[in-house]
Design a protein around this motif. Sequence first.
Motif, PDB file in Angstrom:
ATOM      1  N   PHE A   1       0.861  -1.186   0.000  1.00 30.90           N
ATOM      2  CA  PHE A   1       0.000   0.000   0.000  1.00 30.90           C
ATOM      3  C   PHE A   1       0.896   1.234   0.000  1.00 30.90           C
ATOM      4  N   ILE A   2       0.381   2.346  -0.524  1.00 29.23           N
ATOM      5  CA  ILE A   2       1.194   3.539  -0.742  1.00 29.23           C
ATOM      6  C   ILE A   2       1.744   4.124   0.554  1.00 29.23           C
ATOM      7  N   ALA A   3       1.032   3.924   1.692  1.00 31.96           N
ATOM      8  CA  ALA A   3       1.485   4.495   2.962  1.00 31.96           C
ATOM      9  C   ALA A   3       2.501   3.612   3.679  1.00 31.96           C
ATOM     10  N   ASP A   4       2.778   2.422   3.156  1.00 27.21           N
ATOM     11  CA  ASP A   4       3.772   1.544   3.788  1.00 27.21           C
ATOM     12  C   ASP A   4       5.145   2.225   3.809  1.00 27.21           C
ATOM     13  N   THR A   5       5.925   1.905   4.824  1.00 24.88           N
ATOM     14  CA  THR A   5       7.282   2.443   4.886  1.00 24.88           C
ATOM     15  C   THR A   5       8.299   1.309   4.715  1.00 24.88           C
ATOM     16  N   PRO A   6       9.522   1.634   4.259  1.00 25.97           N
ATOM     17  CA  PRO A   6      10.555   0.589   4.141  1.00 25.97           C
ATOM     18  C   PRO A   6      10.827  -0.122   5.456  1.00 25.97           C
ATOM     19  N   ALA A   7      10.767   0.602   6.569  1.00 23.43           N
ATOM     20  CA  ALA A   7      11.030  -0.024   7.870  1.00 23.43           C
ATOM     21  C   ALA A   7       9.975  -1.073   8.197  1.00 23.43           C
ATOM     22  N   GLU A   8       8.731  -0.813   7.811  1.00 19.11           N
ATOM     23  CA  GLU A   8       7.664  -1.781   8.064  1.00 19.11           C
ATOM     24  C   GLU A   8       7.851  -3.035   7.218  1.00 19.11           C
ATOM     25  N   HIS A   9       8.174  -2.862   5.944  1.00 24.54           N
ATOM     26  CA  HIS A   9       8.440  -4.026   5.088  1.00 24.54           C
ATOM     27  C   HIS A   9       9.636  -4.827   5.607  1.00 24.54           C
ATOM     28  N   GLU A  10      10.673  -4.133   6.039  1.00 19.36           N
ATOM     29  CA  GLU A  10      11.867  -4.816   6.547  1.00 19.36           C
ATOM     30  C   GLU A  10      11.557  -5.610   7.804  1.00 19.36           C
ATOM     31  N   LEU A  11      10.712  -5.058   8.670  1.00 22.29           N
ATOM     32  CA  LEU A  11      10.357  -5.766   9.899  1.00 22.29           C
ATOM     33  C   LEU A  11       9.596  -7.051   9.576  1.00 22.29           C
TER      34      LEU A  11
ATOM     35  N   TRP B   1      -0.953  -4.187  -7.624  1.00 26.39           N
ATOM     36  CA  TRP B   1      -2.074  -3.250  -7.772  1.00 26.39           C
ATOM     37  C   TRP B   1      -1.647  -2.079  -8.657  1.00 26.39           C
ATOM     38  N   ALA B   2      -0.435  -1.589  -8.463  1.00 23.61           N
ATOM     39  CA  ALA B   2       0.037  -0.423  -9.206  1.00 23.61           C
ATOM     40  C   ALA B   2       0.764  -0.788 -10.492  1.00 23.61           C
ATOM     41  N   GLU B   3       1.394  -1.987 -10.541  1.00 23.52           N
ATOM     42  CA  GLU B   3       2.282  -2.304 -11.659  1.00 23.52           C
ATOM     43  C   GLU B   3       1.914  -3.577 -12.419  1.00 23.52           C
ATOM     44  N   GLY B   4       0.852  -4.271 -12.019  1.00 24.20           N
ATOM     45  CA  GLY B   4       0.506  -5.502 -12.708  1.00 24.20           C
ATOM     46  C   GLY B   4       1.566  -6.565 -12.525  1.00 24.20           C
ATOM     47  N   SER B   5       1.846  -7.335 -13.581  1.00 18.07           N
ATOM     48  CA  SER B   5       2.775  -8.462 -13.483  1.00 18.07           C
ATOM     49  C   SER B   5       4.182  -8.030 -13.088  1.00 18.07           C
ATOM     50  N   LYS B   6       4.574  -6.827 -13.469  1.00 19.37           N
ATOM     51  CA  LYS B   6       5.912  -6.340 -13.097  1.00 19.37           C
ATOM     52  C   LYS B   6       6.085  -6.352 -11.582  1.00 19.37           C
ATOM     53  N   GLY B   7       4.988  -6.117 -10.866  1.00 16.47           N
ATOM     54  CA  GLY B   7       5.056  -6.056  -9.407  1.00 16.47           C
ATOM     55  C   GLY B   7       5.004  -7.405  -8.724  1.00 16.47           C
ATOM     56  N   THR B   8       4.861  -8.490  -9.492  1.00 21.90           N
ATOM     57  CA  THR B   8       4.809  -9.824  -8.869  1.00 21.90           C
ATOM     58  C   THR B   8       5.820 -10.793  -9.468  1.00 21.90           C
TER      59      THR B   8
END
Length: 568
Positions: free
Chosen positions: A388-398, A417-424
């Motif tokens: 989601f757009i409000a996610d932060t790198p620190a949250e993903h890293e945790l 959601w934002a990039e289609g197949s490129k994002g998966t």
Amino acid sequence: MAQDPKKPLSDIEIARQAKMQRIDAIAEKAGIPDEAFEPYGKHIAKIDLDKIPGLQDRPDGKLILVTAINPTPAGEGKTTTTVGLGDGLAAIGKKTMICLREPSLGPCFGVKGGAAGGGYAQIVPMEQINLHFTGDFHAITSAHNLLSAMIDNHIYWGNALGIDTRRVTWRRVLDMNDRSLRAINSSLGGVSNGFPREDGFDITVASEVMAVFCLAKDLADLEERLGKMIIGYTRDKKAITAADIKASSAMTVLLKDALKPNLVQTLEGNPAFVHGGPFANIAHGCNSVAATKAGLKLADYVVTEAGFGADLGAEKFFDIKCRKAGLTPAAVVIVATVRALKMHGGVPKDQLGKENLEALRKGLANLGRHVENVRKFGVSAIVGINHFIADTPAEHELIAQVCKEQFGVDAVVCSHWAEGSKGTEELARRVVALAEAPHPLDGRGFRTLYPDEMPLWDKMKLIAKEIYRAADIIADQKVRDQFRDIEAAGFGHLPICVAKTQYSFSTDPNHRGAPVDHVVPIREVRLSAGAGFLVVVCGEIMTMPGLPRVPSAEFIRLDPKGQIEGLF
């Protein structure tokens, strides 16, 4: 009015801008010959599997299940991830089929809205898919209610089978949320209207006809299963079936075309079967066996989903669908979002946009529980973090750190959601590595949670303890007697289908996170002899939902151009 360049497009705006391919081109990509597909307009088709030469002789592809943490109002995006992963697998060169359930009209007009994915990971045409589609649900509703009518008609014309009207267990159904129909009195108004009795409605997706439809392998199997459905009992408690009422053949006629899987496409032009739709909180929550097994013959990879969290959807997928259909999943993707995990950690919805590592760490207990549960079935798992757009790198890293160090699984950030197949694509590569690994997770391979021969009460207790981490299950003597009587009637080998809130491991929808040592109260049991499982209703779950205070229907309308607004 021109689109604001700073404002992201909505799901429906993205779908309407897409240039869909004709359905015959999608069928050709899937390896389906012209004679096997029946167009429903330009972008939808029914597939006659009997007309695909040598289909059953082909080897099976790999089956990938997408499941999730317990749902929250913050959203998880399981269907979006299923579609995105399917597109991602296709992008890295794997022939892929996506297999999804059809949306129910009840949630669409209630609280959930449309169910066709989102952003650039959607199946289309999304409006038709969410509204009537090819009429499958109408056919299922009609077949179910035909049986209801034939039961009352049999009683009216002399009741040769001796049905006890106090013991008619077959209710009516409607594909809409309508709490006023949960309990009714029917046949009022005088002698010519029949014999008054207590009755009621369930939502169509809770119908045993829906369950039978989704588990049947072909028309012959469908008719046999329909005939086995128990509709009530005589005074001496002898079971009466749909075959006894002589309804199963006519019901099969109504379902003849519906049983053919529906073919549609993703925004990237990849094929998808959308077929059947039992709820996961009150039914078994998987798309049809016919569509899934056909997908496995047509593709290298089949990506499917099971409804709600893994405690309901994945458990039933493994213990009911895989057991009944002989399926072996190759890998599981567990979808989670930073937002939903923070909500499981106690953060209110209006504060989810703020970084909160402490709450996130607390909420990760819910994800960890699902990872542990999936492993009990001998299947390798990976976590997909739906960005989601409000996610932060620190949250993903945790999340990645805790998943690796505490849960023993990888976690991949996905931006489909934002990039289609490129994002998966990264998730797709990791899934392929898991699915094609030479050795299963623990050397034993896929397995169900319990054996067929285990007593029904013990099966339910095992699910509660192993999957929900409950201390015990409880029920009054009447319910315990039902378990005993069902076993005595020869149905002790059936698997359990739990009807329970999707929002918690417990039966309290407000108890988020990873509760332990709670007690699961069993309110009633329903024997689904045709589908081949026992429905165990726990807590306050309803098989006919009601509309919320402000239903989505209040915002659904046609704009001046005749386009649908408010559904998504």
